[in-house]
Design a protein around this motif. Structure first.
Motif, mmCIF file in Angstrom:
data_model
loop_
_atom_site.group_PDB
_atom_site.id
_atom_site.type_symbol
_atom_site.label_atom_id
_atom_site.label_comp_id
_atom_site.label_asym_id
_atom_site.label_seq_id
_atom_site.Cartn_x
_atom_site.Cartn_y
_atom_site.Cartn_z
ATOM 1 N N SER A 46 0.821 -1.207 0.000
ATOM 2 C CA SER A 46 0.000 0.000 0.000
ATOM 3 C C SER A 46 0.859 1.263 0.000
ATOM 4 O O SER A 46 0.395 2.336 -0.390
ATOM 5 C CB SER A 46 -0.940 0.014 1.208
ATOM 6 N N ILE B 60 1.933 -6.298 -8.445
ATOM 7 C CA ILE B 60 0.634 -5.672 -8.724
ATOM 8 C C ILE B 60 0.635 -4.226 -8.235
ATOM 9 O O ILE B 60 0.135 -3.334 -8.919
ATOM 10 C CB ILE B 60 -0.510 -6.483 -8.073
ATOM 11 N N SER C 158 0.103 -1.460 -10.882
ATOM 12 C CA SER C 158 -1.150 -0.723 -10.723
ATOM 13 C C SER C 158 -0.884 0.762 -10.535
ATOM 14 O O SER C 158 -1.602 1.608 -11.072
ATOM 15 C CB SER C 158 -1.943 -1.255 -9.524
ATOM 16 N N HIS D 142 -2.304 3.676 -12.884
ATOM 17 C CA HIS D 142 -2.997 4.851 -12.347
ATOM 18 C C HIS D 142 -2.301 6.138 -12.766
ATOM 19 O O HIS D 142 -2.956 7.114 -13.111
ATOM 20 C CB HIS D 142 -3.108 4.779 -10.820
ATOM 21 N N VAL E 53 -6.817 -2.398 -14.276
ATOM 22 C CA VAL E 53 -6.540 -2.616 -12.855
ATOM 23 C C VAL E 53 -7.834 -2.962 -12.128
ATOM 24 O O VAL E 53 -7.865 -3.877 -11.300
ATOM 25 C CB VAL E 53 -5.868 -1.370 -12.237
ATOM 26 N N GLN E 54 -8.909 -2.249 -12.432
ATOM 27 C CA GLN E 54 -10.187 -2.525 -11.779
ATOM 28 C C GLN E 54 -10.742 -3.890 -12.179
ATOM 29 O O GLN E 54 -11.353 -4.571 -11.357
ATOM 30 C CB GLN E 54 -11.208 -1.427 -12.095
ATOM 31 N N THR F 208 -8.757 -6.582 -10.148
ATOM 32 C CA THR F 208 -8.890 -6.566 -8.687
ATOM 33 C C THR F 208 -9.686 -7.741 -8.125
ATOM 34 O O THR F 208 -9.247 -8.365 -7.154
ATOM 35 C CB THR F 208 -9.475 -5.214 -8.237
ATOM 36 N N SER G 23 -4.164 -14.457 -6.941
ATOM 37 C CA SER G 23 -3.167 -13.379 -6.954
ATOM 38 C C SER G 23 -2.229 -13.519 -8.144
ATOM 39 O O SER G 23 -1.807 -12.515 -8.729
ATOM 40 C CB SER G 23 -2.376 -13.344 -5.648
ATOM 41 N N GLN H 228 -4.228 -12.250 -11.089
ATOM 42 C CA GLN H 228 -4.302 -10.798 -10.990
ATOM 43 C C GLN H 228 -2.979 -10.177 -11.434
ATOM 44 O O GLN H 228 -2.964 -9.191 -12.187
ATOM 45 C CB GLN H 228 -4.619 -10.416 -9.550
ATOM 46 N N VAL I 268 -2.466 -7.660 -14.728
ATOM 47 C CA VAL I 268 -1.893 -6.312 -14.570
ATOM 48 C C VAL I 268 -0.559 -6.216 -15.317
ATOM 49 O O VAL I 268 -0.244 -5.172 -15.892
ATOM 50 C CB VAL I 268 -1.754 -5.961 -13.075
#
Length: 189
Positions: free
Chosen positions: A40, A128, A132, A136, A144-145, A148, A179, A182, A186
């Motif tokens: 994050s 990711i 991501s 963005h 990306v959406q 998710t 994952s 995902q 991405v």
């Protein structure tokens, strides 16, 4: 937070309260904390500098600085994530003992197994996060959406396909596969 709440309800509905679910919640919480702590924060560090370099590239009509920064970021963050994964893999048993010292032996052993099944999630989430953030920064939000929900879809699919034969392990397998999917989606951005 809402996604993890739904997972708790789903896991509880499927498996009920048991030592298996205790082990899964412990592992999921530990991995979630690791992901939140690391992944994050990557966009906060990565995006502003990438955008600054991209603007500089646009004014110079080249793409060298932003591309080099992306490459450097991946070269830095991915090996760190792999190193963390290896360290967690090597010290899983003491980590579980430290996090939950009073677990019954069978729950402890299951938690160790679940951590090891879910280890690929760590480098995937790191990749990711960087990719991501790049998407963005470039204003490409759709892919990306769309990627998710793959983490949760993997968990639910594995639960439905493997739940009876593999029990709670099916969730760990499904979240790991989700994952990876995902990450692949991405990465092809």
């Amino acid at each position: 937070a809402g996604g993890s709440g739904r997972q708790v309800v789903g896991v509880s509905a499927w498996f009920g309260a048991s030592h298996e679910t205790d082990a899964f919640y412990l592992v999921f919480s530990l991995l979630l904390m690791a992901m939140v702590a690391g992944a994050s924060q990557l966009p906060r560090v990565f995006v502003p500098e990438y955008q600054r370099r991209e603007l500089s590239d646009q004014s110079n009509e080249s793409t060298d600085q932003s591309t080099a920064y992306l490459g450097s970021s991946l070269i830095l963050f991915l090996p760190l994530a792999i190193l963390a994964t290896v360290a967690i893999g090597l010290w899983t048993e003491p980590l579980i003992s430290l996090a939950a010292p009073k677990l019954p032996a069978s729950t402890h052993d299951l938690a160790v197994e679940l951590v090891r099944l879910m280890l690929p999630v760590i480098p995937c989430i790191t990749l990711i996060a960087v990719l991501s953030a790049l998407a963005h920064a470039r204003g490409h939000l759709l892919l990306v959406q769309l990627a998710t929900p793959l983490l949760n879809i993997g968990g639910v699919a594995a639960l439905l396909l493997l739940g009876k034969s593999s029990g709670i392990r099916s969730l760990a397998i499904g979240l790991t596969v989700g994952s990876i999917l995902q990450c692949l989606v991405v990465a092809f951005y």
